[in-house]
Design an enzyme around this catalytic site. Structure first.
Site, PDB file in Angstrom:
ATOM      1  N   LYS A  23       1.109  -0.686   0.605  1.00  0.00           N
ATOM      2  CA  LYS A  23       0.134  -0.021   0.459  1.00  0.00           C
ATOM      3  C   LYS A  23       1.011   1.137  -0.164  1.00  0.00           C
ATOM      4  CE  LYS A  23      -0.330  -0.629   4.877  1.00  0.00           C
ATOM      5  NZ  LYS A  23      -0.952  -0.996   6.354  1.00  0.00           N
ATOM      6  N   ARG A 121     -10.824  -0.298  14.153  1.00  0.00           N
ATOM      7  CA  ARG A 121     -10.431   0.564  12.645  1.00  0.00           C
ATOM      8  C   ARG A 121     -11.803  -0.344  12.470  1.00  0.00           C
ATOM      9  NH1 ARG A 121      -5.253   0.593  10.179  1.00  0.00           N
ATOM     10  NH2 ARG A 121      -5.141  -1.682   9.598  1.00  0.00           N
ATOM     11  N   HIS A 150      -5.917  -7.383  12.233  1.00  0.00           N
ATOM     12  CA  HIS A 150      -5.275  -6.771  12.660  1.00  0.00           C
ATOM     13  C   HIS A 150      -4.191  -6.380  14.205  1.00  0.00           C
ATOM     14  CE1 HIS A 150      -2.010  -4.200  10.683  1.00  0.00           C
ATOM     15  NE2 HIS A 150      -2.736  -3.075  11.314  1.00  0.00           N
ATOM     16  N   ARG A 206       1.335 -10.607   6.696  1.00  0.00           N
ATOM     17  CA  ARG A 206       1.824  -9.194   6.043  1.00  0.00           C
ATOM     18  C   ARG A 206       2.559  -8.516   6.589  1.00  0.00           C
ATOM     19  NH1 ARG A 206      -3.773 -10.052   8.930  1.00  0.00           N
ATOM     20  NH2 ARG A 206      -3.011  -7.854   9.692  1.00  0.00           N
ATOM     21  N   TYR A 250      14.183  31.450   4.491  1.00  0.00           N
ATOM     22  CA  TYR A 250      12.606  31.978   5.397  1.00  0.00           C
ATOM     23  C   TYR A 250      12.692  31.670   6.723  1.00  0.00           C
ATOM     24  CZ  TYR A 250      10.549  30.476   0.564  1.00  0.00           C
ATOM     25  OH  TYR A 250      10.365  30.460  -0.591  1.00  0.00           O
ATOM     26  N   CYS A 297      12.660  24.984   2.351  1.00  0.00           N
ATOM     27  CA  CYS A 297      11.666  25.046   1.395  1.00  0.00           C
ATOM     28  C   CYS A 297      11.290  23.924   1.175  1.00  0.00           C
ATOM     29  CB  CYS A 297      12.139  25.809   0.543  1.00  0.00           C
ATOM     30  SG  CYS A 297      13.888  27.019   1.287  1.00  0.00           S
ATOM     31  N   MET A 298      10.248  23.857   0.036  1.00  0.00           N
ATOM     32  CA  MET A 298       9.134  23.163  -0.959  1.00  0.00           C
ATOM     33  C   MET A 298      10.476  22.351  -1.858  1.00  0.00           C
ATOM     34  SD  MET A 298       6.080  23.553  -3.507  1.00  0.00           S
ATOM     35  CE  MET A 298       5.260  25.226  -1.854  1.00  0.00           C
ATOM     36  N   ASP A 299      11.332  23.041  -2.040  1.00  0.00           N
ATOM     37  CA  ASP A 299      11.804  22.511  -3.591  1.00  0.00           C
ATOM     38  C   ASP A 299      13.598  22.741  -2.587  1.00  0.00           C
ATOM     39  OD1 ASP A 299       8.831  22.638  -5.072  1.00  0.00           O
ATOM     40  OD2 ASP A 299      10.567  24.757  -4.727  1.00  0.00           O
TER      41      ASP A 299
HETATM   42  C1  LIG Z   1      -0.293  -1.427   7.251  1.00  0.00           C
HETATM   43  C2  LIG Z   1      -1.065  -2.743   7.589  1.00  0.00           C
HETATM   44  C3  LIG Z   1       0.167  -4.263   7.528  1.00  0.00           C
HETATM   45  C4  LIG Z   1       1.654  -3.596   7.249  1.00  0.00           C
HETATM   46  O1  LIG Z   1       2.049  -3.001   8.723  1.00  0.00           O
HETATM   47  P1  LIG Z   1       3.580  -3.050   8.633  1.00  0.00           P
HETATM   48  O2  LIG Z   1       3.775  -2.286  10.742  1.00  0.00           O
HETATM   49  O3  LIG Z   1       4.016  -2.123   7.670  1.00  0.00           O
HETATM   50  O4  LIG Z   1       3.921  -4.236   9.100  1.00  0.00           O
HETATM   51  C5  LIG Z   1      -0.249  -5.186   7.627  1.00  0.00           C
HETATM   52  N1  LIG Z   1      -1.429  -5.822   7.936  1.00  0.00           N
HETATM   53  C6  LIG Z   1      -2.940  -4.261   7.586  1.00  0.00           C
HETATM   54  C7  LIG Z   1      -4.068  -4.927   7.391  1.00  0.00           C
HETATM   55  C8  LIG Z   1      -2.514  -2.924   7.575  1.00  0.00           C
HETATM   56  O5  LIG Z   1      -3.096  -1.959   7.426  1.00  0.00           O
END
Ligand SMILES: *Cc1c(COP(=O)(O)O)cnc(C)c1O
Length: 359
Positions: A23, A121, A150, A206, A250, A297-299
């Protein structure tokens, strides 16, 4: 490096399998390129957060199963089905909506059931989860491939909440044994749990941040030899001497205490180099660390190099190693007052990605 990290994690969690989480542009590393690496590694699936991320993978020809972990809107369901993306069913209503859409389209939806065991969540609460599991047995156009939860604090020194969550998950899973129905693929472990809770590996893990070679927090032991895959590199574009007493950038927050050589780099908060790091950040030039002076700065940012030399075009390391100097993502997270995940996902698409020997 990503391939090595994958193998390190896979060997450690076996016989559980590894579903890398890609993600937020693969934690800043580049969604499609990282997905190609993951595909070559033989991973069973990829996890992303949003439908749009899954669609992008399909548009670029990624064929692996893709589980979208986040919540879904009813209107998105047909697109999941058209592109063969795996849905997360987090309530009975959502599951029914998926079943109905699948029936109408003459398809079978692949879903993972999401059980909330203490994160609050998304997902059905563990104490009412039986309703979702029951309902899933009655859906004719849904294949329940997985079931997951999770952890809220698997990367904290105190694992009691994570352990409680795992116990609750096991309680929910008893449903399948009691009815003599095959249990879908069970998964729970994020990076923190991979490092701290071997009994949470179940069928699938995961890893997000750990796959990219970074610990989820400074509080978890670095028990696996993964390595930071990403370096952030720029070059000197301007050199000058700032006279003693003259302010830089700045707000004039930094004033040269003596005549000082200062170089300018083409990077800033518009790239994800957080402005909050002004006055704290350092970079490496020629294997030595130097401070960022004045506001980011931004850039552009300015670096005081004292009486040392640096030339236009010299390579500058913002994150990573250069000779004896190492700037870690954890250190940068400290400067920015955030966590490593946010540092990585903040490096935006204006910064070109270059891939070297990732497999
Ligand atoms: C983001 C996420 C993960 C991975 O989390 P990490 O802490 O980066 O390993 C696993 N499962 C779910 C549902 C997540 O949203």
């Amino acid at each position: 490096m990503l391939a090595e990290n994958y193998r390190v994690i896979a060997a450690h969690v076996a016989p559980a399998r590894v579903m890398p989480i890609l993600k937020a542009n693969a934690y800043g590393h580049g969604l499609v390129d990282v997905a190609r690496v993951v595909e070559r590694l033989g991973a069973p699936a990829i996890g992303v957060a949003y439908l749009e991320e899954g669609l992008r993978l399909r548009q670029h020809g990624i064929r692996l199963p893709v589980l979208v972990l986040g919540g879904i809107l009813g209107s998105q369901i047909p697109r999941f089905l058209e592109h063969d993306l795996t849905l997360t069913a987090s309530s009975v209503d959502k599951l029914r909506a998926v079943d109905e859409h699948a029936a109408a389209l003459g398809r079978t939806a692949t879903v993972h059931l999401k059980v909330d065991t203490g994160m609050e969540r998304i997902g059905i609460h563990w104490y009412t989860a039986e309703k979702l599991l029951e309902a899933s047995l009655r859906c004719r156009h849904v294949r329940v491939e997985g079931i997951f939860t999770h952890f809220a604090s698997a990367d904290a020194p105190d694992l009691s909440h994570a352990r409680l969550q795992l116990e609750r998950f096991h309680e929910v899973l008893r449903f399948y044994e009691q009815r003599s129905v095959p249990t879908p693929l069970r998964h729970a472990a994020n990076s923190g749990a991979i490092l701290t809770m071997p009994d949470s590996y179940l069928d699938l893990v995961r890893p997000g941040i750990l796959f990219y070679g970074v610990r989820p927090s400074a509080e978890v032991p670095a028990t696996l030899p993964v390595r930071q895959a990403l370096s952030w590199i720029t070059r000197v574009v301007f050199f000058k001497v700032v006279k003693a007493g003259n302010p830089v950038s700045y707000g004039c927050t930094w004033v040269a205490p003596a005549d000082t050589r200062v170089v300018t780099l083409p990077v800033g908060y518009g790239d994800g180099y957080a402005r909050a790091m002004s006055g704290r950040a350092e970079v490496a030039i020629g294997g030595k660390r130097y401070p960022v002076v004045g506001r980011i700065c931004m850039d552009q940012i300015m670096i005081a190099i004292g009486r040392d030399s640096a030339y236009n075009g010299d390579e500058v390391v913002l994150l990573g190693r250069q000779g004896d100097a190492t700037i870690s993502i954890e250190e940068m997270a400290g400067w920015a007052g955030t966590i490593t995940h946010e540092i990585l996902t903040s490096i935006n698409t204006r910064v070109p990605r270059v891939y070297r020997g990732t497999t």
